[in-house]
Motif scaffolding. Structure first.
Motif, PDB file in Angstrom:
ATOM      1  N   SER A  58      43.476 -53.042  -8.879  1.00 41.90           N
ATOM      2  CA  SER A  58      44.207 -52.946 -10.129  1.00 41.90           C
ATOM      3  C   SER A  58      43.600 -51.881 -10.906  1.00 41.90           C
ATOM      4  N   PRO A  59      44.514 -51.146 -11.739  1.00 35.03           N
ATOM      5  CA  PRO A  59      43.798 -49.935 -12.487  1.00 35.03           C
ATOM      6  C   PRO A  59      43.135 -50.415 -13.897  1.00 35.03           C
ATOM      7  N   GLU A  60      43.264 -51.717 -13.961  1.00 32.91           N
ATOM      8  CA  GLU A  60      42.192 -52.243 -15.099  1.00 32.91           C
ATOM      9  C   GLU A  60      40.950 -52.544 -14.406  1.00 32.91           C
ATOM     10  N   ASP A 108      37.444 -42.506  -9.654  1.00 30.20           N
ATOM     11  CA  ASP A 108      38.147 -43.654  -9.110  1.00 30.20           C
ATOM     12  C   ASP A 108      38.061 -44.006  -7.743  1.00 30.20           C
ATOM     13  N   SER A 109      37.872 -43.050  -6.866  1.00 32.25           N
ATOM     14  CA  SER A 109      37.768 -43.387  -5.313  1.00 32.25           C
ATOM     15  C   SER A 109      36.383 -43.734  -5.222  1.00 32.25           C
ATOM     16  N   LEU A 110      35.243 -43.249  -6.008  1.00 32.10           N
ATOM     17  CA  LEU A 110      34.183 -44.026  -5.982  1.00 32.10           C
ATOM     18  C   LEU A 110      34.252 -45.384  -6.582  1.00 32.10           C
ATOM     19  N   ILE A 126      35.102 -52.594  -5.241  1.00 30.35           N
ATOM     20  CA  ILE A 126      36.094 -53.746  -5.550  1.00 30.35           C
ATOM     21  C   ILE A 126      36.667 -54.252  -4.440  1.00 30.35           C
ATOM     22  N   GLY A 127      37.104 -53.547  -3.648  1.00 31.99           N
ATOM     23  CA  GLY A 127      37.826 -53.791  -2.315  1.00 31.99           C
ATOM     24  C   GLY A 127      39.251 -53.334  -2.347  1.00 31.99           C
ATOM     25  N   VAL A 144      34.939 -51.054 -13.682  1.00 34.53           N
ATOM     26  CA  VAL A 144      34.063 -50.637 -13.058  1.00 34.53           C
ATOM     27  C   VAL A 144      33.353 -49.515 -13.383  1.00 34.53           C
ATOM     28  N   LYS A 145      34.078 -48.605 -13.544  1.00 30.70           N
ATOM     29  CA  LYS A 145      33.668 -47.180 -14.197  1.00 30.70           C
ATOM     30  C   LYS A 145      32.751 -47.248 -15.387  1.00 30.70           C
ATOM     31  N   GLN A 146      33.383 -48.366 -16.318  1.00 30.56           N
ATOM     32  CA  GLN A 146      32.439 -48.457 -17.514  1.00 30.56           C
ATOM     33  C   GLN A 146      31.312 -49.203 -17.421  1.00 30.56           C
ATOM     34  N   ASN A 147      31.390 -50.338 -16.507  1.00 30.09           N
ATOM     35  CA  ASN A 147      30.189 -51.272 -16.636  1.00 30.09           C
ATOM     36  C   ASN A 147      28.970 -50.328 -15.548  1.00 30.09           C
TER      37      ASN A 147
END
Length: 335
Positions: free
Chosen positions: A51-53, A39-41, A46-47, A58-61
């Motif tokens: 948001s968690p969503e 998550d930190s990566l 993002i900036g 981003v992790k998935q893409n």
């Protein structure tokens, strides 16, 4: 000779693969071992206040939620066939060789480095020529006249060159020869546009960069020549009536060049990977300055790309060094 070359090329490819794996692990495995999370990566792309969503997207893409071995395989595959990143409304294409894609600037890393490579190559080739000629020549003359005034002065200057950091000599040379006495300029121009301006802009960084390296090469050459010139086969060559120039160049210097060639392969490969301090001091937009800017903004794909780029040149230069060894010393081919 052919078998020796094939073995060295296979070893170079294997070494590049190992270096790629280690570099990838440094950037993606060590942060996890130090307590970092995926998550930190992901938040770096993002900036503030994501948001968690958006983090999950981003992790998935970007595939950050995949196992590390799968991410490494996708990275290796992208070098040869390219990659596609689903970051944003439209897919982002990273063409081969894909050394990374900056999601902060939304640009491919390889074309940007390729655009800056002529600046770094101009610095590296020119400085390497200057420090080889001055360093080796000074070392040979000092070894042939040990204890003389030239030897003492040359080794004193060499000690100063090794001791003074590049950012000090670079700034001092700019202050003296660009601002106080405008003899040179530090505005880089392409060779194709203005060869004279290209040469004038690079003389100062060439000499400043070579001052550091030529000092080390002079001391290494002097030590190697002093040891070589006391060998029995040198006395035998002189007893046979060979001219002193032939004894020094063909018998003495040839044996003393082995450690010089080794360290030259490392130094030249590092410079081609980016002369960070030199390019930053002289404000030249090369690969080194590109790496410095990427580190300043923590742009991970750019840093990873420059690291692999530099590793490639170091491995390539060491491969060439092994081939030169085989020419200088035929006994190396049997190893």
């Amino acid at each position: 000779m052919f078998v020796y070359i094939v073995r060295r090329m296979i070893a170079a490819v294997a070494l590049l693969l190992v270096v790629s794996a280690i570099t990838f692990a440094i950037f993606f495995l060590l942060p996890r071992l130090a307590g970092g999370t995926v998550d930190s990566l992901a938040t770096q792309y993002i900036g503030k206040n994501p948001s968690p969503e958006s983090i999950a997207a981003v992790k998935q893409n970007l595939g950050l939620d995949q196992p590390l071995h799968h991410q490494f395989w996708e990275f290796l595959k992208g070098i040869f066939v390219g990659r596609e990143f689903n970051f944003g409304p439209q897919p982002s294409q990273c063409h081969a060789p894909c050394l990374g894609y900056s999601f902060k600037d939304h640009v491919e890393v390889w074309p940007q480095m390729l655009e800056r490579l002529p600046v770094t190559a101009s610095l590296a080739f020119g400085a390497a020529f200057v420090w080889l000629v001055t360093g080796v020549t000074t070392g040979v003359v000092s070894a042939l006249r040990p204890g003389s005034l030239f030897d003492r002065v040359a080794m004193g200057v060499a000690l100063a060159g090794v001791s003074l950091p590049m950012f000090f000599t670079g700034v001092l040379s700019l202050a003296l020869f660009v601002f106080n006495w405008p003899i040179f300029t530090n505005v880089y121009v392409d060779f194709s546009d203005d060869p004279a301006g290209w040469f004038q802009a690079l003389v100062l960084p060439w000499c400043t960069l070579a001052f550091l390296y030529s000092a080390l090469y002079a001391r290494l050459t002097r030590a190697g020549m002093l040891e070589t010139m006391s060998e029995d086969y040198i006395r035998t060559a002189r007893a046979k009536g060979l001219r002193e120039r032939v004894v020094v160049t063909r018998h003495g210097l040839r044996s003393a060049l082995t450690p010089i060639i080794t360290i030259f392969g490392m130094d030249f490969g590092l410079l081609l990977g980016g002369a960070i301090v030199t390019e930053t001091v002289f404000s030249y937009h090369g690969v080194g300055e590109y790496a410095y800017q990427a580190i300043a903004v923590n742009d991970l794909p750019k840093i990873l790309g420059v690291t692999l780029f530099a590793a490639f040149f170091i491995v390539l230069c060491n491969l060439l060094v092994d081939l030169v060894y085989a020419i200088i010393d035929p006994r190396v081919r049997l190893s």
